[in-house]
Design a protein around this motif. Structure first.
Motif, PDB file in Angstrom:
ATOM      1  N   LEU A 154      -2.910 -11.891   2.571  1.00  0.00           N
ATOM      2  CA  LEU A 154      -2.102 -11.101   3.488  1.00  0.00           C
ATOM      3  C   LEU A 154      -2.487  -9.631   3.434  1.00  0.00           C
ATOM      4  CD1 LEU A 154       1.471 -12.564   2.890  1.00  0.00           C
ATOM      5  CD2 LEU A 154       0.025 -12.859   4.898  1.00  0.00           C
ATOM      6  N   PRO A 155      -2.375  -8.959   4.559  1.00  0.00           N
ATOM      7  CA  PRO A 155      -2.616  -7.516   4.568  1.00  0.00           C
ATOM      8  C   PRO A 155      -1.609  -6.825   3.651  1.00  0.00           C
ATOM      9  CG  PRO A 155      -2.086  -8.336   6.785  1.00  0.00           C
ATOM     10  CD  PRO A 155      -2.018  -9.493   5.873  1.00  0.00           C
ATOM     11  N   SER A 156      -2.014  -5.730   3.053  1.00  0.00           N
ATOM     12  CA  SER A 156      -1.110  -5.056   2.125  1.00  0.00           C
ATOM     13  C   SER A 156      -1.481  -3.591   1.968  1.00  0.00           C
ATOM     14  CB  SER A 156      -1.177  -5.739   0.765  1.00  0.00           C
ATOM     15  OG  SER A 156      -2.466  -5.572   0.214  1.00  0.00           O
ATOM     16  N   VAL A 157      -0.520  -2.834   1.478  1.00  0.00           N
ATOM     17  CA  VAL A 157      -0.758  -1.422   1.183  1.00  0.00           C
ATOM     18  C   VAL A 157      -0.193  -1.136  -0.197  1.00  0.00           C
ATOM     19  CG1 VAL A 157      -0.286   0.955   1.875  1.00  0.00           C
ATOM     20  CG2 VAL A 157      -0.601  -0.806   3.619  1.00  0.00           C
ATOM     21  N   ASN A 158      -1.036  -0.612  -1.054  1.00  0.00           N
ATOM     22  CA  ASN A 158      -0.637  -0.339  -2.437  1.00  0.00           C
ATOM     23  C   ASN A 158      -1.374   0.871  -2.978  1.00  0.00           C
ATOM     24  OD1 ASN A 158       1.080  -2.696  -3.565  1.00  0.00           O
ATOM     25  ND2 ASN A 158      -0.542  -3.746  -2.446  1.00  0.00           N
ATOM     26  N   ILE A 159      -1.055   1.210  -4.220  1.00  0.00           N
ATOM     27  CA  ILE A 159      -1.929   2.109  -4.962  1.00  0.00           C
ATOM     28  C   ILE A 159      -2.536   1.246  -6.066  1.00  0.00           C
ATOM     29  CG2 ILE A 159      -0.477   4.127  -4.521  1.00  0.00           C
ATOM     30  CD1 ILE A 159       0.249   3.950  -7.594  1.00  0.00           C
ATOM     31  N   ASP A 160      -3.429   1.823  -6.814  1.00  0.00           N
ATOM     32  CA  ASP A 160      -4.025   1.072  -7.917  1.00  0.00           C
ATOM     33  C   ASP A 160      -3.133   1.232  -9.157  1.00  0.00           C
ATOM     34  OD1 ASP A 160      -5.506   0.064 -10.035  1.00  0.00           O
ATOM     35  OD2 ASP A 160      -7.408   0.775  -9.204  1.00  0.00           O
ATOM     36  N   TYR A 161      -2.206   0.280  -9.291  1.00  0.00           N
ATOM     37  CA  TYR A 161      -1.226   0.388 -10.374  1.00  0.00           C
ATOM     38  C   TYR A 161      -1.891   0.384 -11.745  1.00  0.00           C
ATOM     39  CZ  TYR A 161       1.707  -0.889  -6.442  1.00  0.00           C
ATOM     40  OH  TYR A 161       2.298  -0.913  -5.215  1.00  0.00           O
ATOM     41  N   PHE A 162      -2.902  -0.405 -11.867  1.00  0.00           N
ATOM     42  CA  PHE A 162      -3.610  -0.487 -13.146  1.00  0.00           C
ATOM     43  C   PHE A 162      -4.219   0.865 -13.510  1.00  0.00           C
ATOM     44  CE2 PHE A 162      -7.188  -1.107 -15.919  1.00  0.00           C
ATOM     45  CZ  PHE A 162      -6.798  -2.117 -16.776  1.00  0.00           C
ATOM     46  N   GLN A 163      -4.979   1.377 -12.593  1.00  0.00           N
ATOM     47  CA  GLN A 163      -5.667   2.649 -12.820  1.00  0.00           C
ATOM     48  C   GLN A 163      -4.674   3.782 -13.102  1.00  0.00           C
ATOM     49  OE1 GLN A 163      -8.908   3.023 -13.051  1.00  0.00           O
ATOM     50  NE2 GLN A 163      -8.567   5.183 -13.524  1.00  0.00           N
ATOM     51  N   SER A 301       1.836   0.948   5.955  1.00  0.00           N
ATOM     52  CA  SER A 301       2.072  -0.477   6.204  1.00  0.00           C
ATOM     53  C   SER A 301       2.435  -0.716   7.661  1.00  0.00           C
ATOM     54  CB  SER A 301       3.214  -0.990   5.326  1.00  0.00           C
ATOM     55  OG  SER A 301       2.895  -0.866   3.973  1.00  0.00           O
ATOM     56  N   MET A 302       3.333   0.131   8.133  1.00  0.00           N
ATOM     57  CA  MET A 302       3.753  -0.028   9.522  1.00  0.00           C
ATOM     58  C   MET A 302       2.591   0.271  10.458  1.00  0.00           C
ATOM     59  SD  MET A 302       6.204  -0.944  11.484  1.00  0.00           S
ATOM     60  CE  MET A 302       5.869  -1.117  13.241  1.00  0.00           C
ATOM     61  N   ARG A 303       1.838   1.267  10.123  1.00  0.00           N
ATOM     62  CA  ARG A 303       0.676   1.596  10.959  1.00  0.00           C
ATOM     63  C   ARG A 303      -0.298   0.422  10.991  1.00  0.00           C
ATOM     64  NH1 ARG A 303      -2.094   1.850  14.523  1.00  0.00           N
ATOM     65  NH2 ARG A 303      -3.856   3.249  14.882  1.00  0.00           N
ATOM     66  N   LEU A 304      -0.476  -0.163   9.845  1.00  0.00           N
ATOM     67  CA  LEU A 304      -1.373  -1.321   9.760  1.00  0.00           C
ATOM     68  C   LEU A 304      -0.844  -2.458  10.640  1.00  0.00           C
ATOM     69  CD1 LEU A 304      -3.829  -2.633   8.482  1.00  0.00           C
ATOM     70  CD2 LEU A 304      -2.465  -3.140   6.453  1.00  0.00           C
ATOM     71  N   LEU A 305       0.457  -2.622  10.575  1.00  0.00           N
ATOM     72  CA  LEU A 305       1.055  -3.674  11.397  1.00  0.00           C
ATOM     73  C   LEU A 305       0.808  -3.416  12.881  1.00  0.00           C
ATOM     74  CD1 LEU A 305       2.725  -6.240  11.480  1.00  0.00           C
ATOM     75  CD2 LEU A 305       4.795  -4.854  11.476  1.00  0.00           C
ATOM     76  N   GLN A 317      -8.020  -4.982   5.267  1.00  0.00           N
ATOM     77  CA  GLN A 317      -6.597  -5.274   5.392  1.00  0.00           C
ATOM     78  C   GLN A 317      -5.838  -5.080   4.088  1.00  0.00           C
ATOM     79  OE1 GLN A 317      -5.630  -9.268   6.530  1.00  0.00           O
ATOM     80  NE2 GLN A 317      -6.125 -10.069   4.509  1.00  0.00           N
ATOM     81  N   ASN A 318      -6.548  -4.739   3.029  1.00  0.00           N
ATOM     82  CA  ASN A 318      -5.855  -4.444   1.769  1.00  0.00           C
ATOM     83  C   ASN A 318      -6.097  -2.995   1.382  1.00  0.00           C
ATOM     84  OD1 ASN A 318      -6.831  -7.638   1.328  1.00  0.00           O
ATOM     85  ND2 ASN A 318      -4.706  -7.163   0.895  1.00  0.00           N
ATOM     86  N   VAL A 319      -5.188  -2.172   1.851  1.00  0.00           N
ATOM     87  CA  VAL A 319      -5.343  -0.727   1.686  1.00  0.00           C
ATOM     88  C   VAL A 319      -4.894  -0.261   0.297  1.00  0.00           C
ATOM     89  CG1 VAL A 319      -4.670   1.521   2.595  1.00  0.00           C
ATOM     90  CG2 VAL A 319      -4.913  -0.429   4.140  1.00  0.00           C
ATOM     91  N   ILE A 320      -5.707   0.555  -0.324  1.00  0.00           N
ATOM     92  CA  ILE A 320      -5.321   1.178  -1.590  1.00  0.00           C
ATOM     93  C   ILE A 320      -5.198   2.675  -1.361  1.00  0.00           C
ATOM     94  CG2 ILE A 320      -6.001   1.636  -3.978  1.00  0.00           C
ATOM     95  CD1 ILE A 320      -5.286  -1.251  -3.472  1.00  0.00           C
ATOM     96  N   LEU A 321      -4.000   3.185  -1.520  1.00  0.00           N
ATOM     97  CA  LEU A 321      -3.746   4.609  -1.309  1.00  0.00           C
ATOM     98  C   LEU A 321      -4.042   5.388  -2.587  1.00  0.00           C
ATOM     99  CD1 LEU A 321      -2.872   4.456   1.508  1.00  0.00           C
ATOM    100  CD2 LEU A 321      -0.497   4.485   0.768  1.00  0.00           C
TER     101      LEU A 321
END
Lengths: 339, 339
Positions: A154-163, A301-305, A317-321
């Motif tokens: 699925l498309p998604s928007v996140n940051i790199d939580y690990f990093q 996310s909304m923009r992606l939608l 489709q998997n954006v990392i901010l």
DNA sequence: TTGAAAGCGCTAACAT
DNA sequence: ATGTTAGCGCTTTCAA
């Protein structure tokens, strides 16, 4: 009683089709008849019925938003981002709280699809297989906001939580700490917490430090949870000298619990948080915190939608901010690096 | 491709009407045919189209919610109350932010009515004549949540802001203060602030105290606004010894500004707030605060709306909820009264 | 540039 | 208990 497109057509001596055209801003209308129609619309106070329009056009210009809890600032911030962009693209939003319960998420998905939303933005800290599957089968696009589906289907928007977490822990290690606690909300609950925990362990290992399970505590993700965690951790033999907190509230709870016991922050213990809500500046000492860009996550996310809805091309489709760490006063600045 | 009620009817060898009946839980269906229909529904994965249903029945089971800003905890809390009760009565919610701009409120009202919502819950700190008029002309019921329409033409849910503030100021007066500051958000903005200010003045006058306009300051309703207000008030000749803050953030800003200058709360100055969000416990000293029951205001508003929607009898359409003052540490407890 | 007409998927009389 | 049918208010071909 209610005035319909038919009434307008009759009064203006044109067909429904023509009224429809002026209402929808079609170019194929002679200016004079457009003017005439517009006048009648105004006079009759005609307001198009979006439900009828939705049935006929198969588009409702509304999108569903499912979040765990709007009264939680984290989600509220994201919701605002979602709504702002939605408004910009002329969508309305159906908002519902899931309380992070799979059952509710599932039924919400169902009712929203029943209401014929054009798309959905979903925030869920636990994208279960079942949930994932029903989302994959959705007739309309769904994007995950600040939520991770490890299959990346699925498309998604996140940051790199690990990093981000790795860097935060590294700061603490660089400040000389050997005993660093990891406090988060329920681990089974928060998939993101899993990444954070992994990063915590990795950072420790990379620095040759021991991972002590006693220093990893999962409380309620709240102020009281933070206080509890501190107490718990200060009953063990060798209490931590630094704390990583999964949220601002947790961090403030830890700090206040410590201060209530005469311990000074950052002199005696250091604390770094992960969120950077406006709360971060509303404590003394102010919180050093990883910046979780909630508003942006929602907005992007909304923009992606909308891209999916407009059939625009989507490269990734998997954006990392990007994220950053806001340095304030709950962690000391290393003097060596300063000079 | 999408399966409709017609497909189900055909597969089950019944009429659309019968399918409609089982979907809507009508009693007038023979158990055996109900079972048959249910099986086909399951097999075909039929999901009723709420838009078509809305058009045919003239009911959408969705209500509009207009609030100033969902990312503001006050409104988010109320929104949660609204949503919970809406869910309980099987309504969905279309949520939109007005940023407290009349123009946006007006256009939001219009689009929501266009979407044929069954009712609206509105939060607005400034029910202007124009706004009031369009709400009065609404074809569906509208209830005001935490918002005052002085004409009382519209249903509403509030607490007694005057009384609550009066009591708060009285506490400060009883503690011996002669110079009490009144800090709120922009007055022109917040109609409720007007009542608070009136109560402030009345309480002072009743105690034979002078009302000094220099002690009344309207800043941004925020943490920084609170800090600003403190600074402003401590540049005047005779600074206040006690503060009434219109919100928790304002109160915390005041307290931190004071503390940053070495002033102790409540020893040197006392502060009382009006809100009692979870922030109230997340400062030192913890805030003494008038409890504004936001969640309840939202919940009761929505409940009131359902009464209109169900044509239940409504005795009093202007509900006043009880309030109380939560006594914590930013105001001293009078020892005389204690013993 | 405009109109006629066929739906969109369902509910709600009205019949039977 | 079940079926028939006429809309609900609009968009969308297709024609003209």
């Amino acid at each position: 009683m209610t005035v319909t497109i038919y009434d307008v057509a009759r009064e203006a001596n044109v067909s429904m089709a023509t009224v429809s055209r002026v209402v929808n801003g079609s170019q194929n209308v002679k200016p004079s008849t457009r003017k005439k129609v517009l006048e009648v619309i105004e006079r009759l106070e005609y307001r198009p019925n979006a439900v009828a329009r939705g049935l006929a056009s198969k588009k409702t210009t509304t999108v569903g938003v499912i979040i765990p809890d709007i009264s939680n600032n984290i989600y509220a911030e994201a919701a605002r981002g979602i709504e702002d962009i939605a408004t910009m693209y002329r969508y309305n939003i159906i908002l519902a709280n899931s309380d992070q319960k799979e059952e509710k998420e599932l039924s919400l998905l169902d009712t929203m699809l029943g209401k014929q939303v054009d798309g959905i933005v979903m925030m869920s800290d636990a994208v279960t297989p079942k949930l994932l599957q029903t989302m994959e089968n959705s007739p309309v696009p769904i994007v995950l906001a600040g939520s991770i589906d490890e299959s990346k289907k699925l498309p998604s928007v996140n940051i790199d939580y690990f990093q981000a977490t790795y860097e935060a822990i590294k700061m603490l290690i660089d400040n000389g700490h050997k005993r660093i606690a990891f406090i988060s909300g329920p681990l089974s609950y928060t998939i993101n917490a899993k990444y954070k925990l992994e990063a915590y362990k990795k950072a420790l290992q990379d620095a040759g430090l021991e991972v002590d399970e006693a220093l990893i505590v999962a409380e309620d993700d709240s102020y009281d949870g933070g206080m509890e965690a501190w107490k718990e951790l200060n009953e063990i033999e060798n209490p931590p000298t630094a704390y990583f907190a999964g949220s601002d509230e947790l961090a403030i709870g830890i700090i206040h619990a410590a201060q209530d016991h005469g311990i000074k922050v950052p002199e005696d213990i250091e604390v770094i948080s992960f969120e950077n809500s406006k709360l971060a500046r509303m404590v003394r000492p102010q919180l050093t915190s990883v910046v979780l860009p909630l508003y942006e996550i929602g907005a992007v996310s909304m923009r992606l939608l909308t891209k999916f809805l407009n059939k625009e091309e989507v490269k990734d489709q998997n954006v990392i901010l990007p994220y950053r760490i806001e340095k304030r006063d709950s962690v000391k600045v290393k003097s060596m690096k300063n000079k």
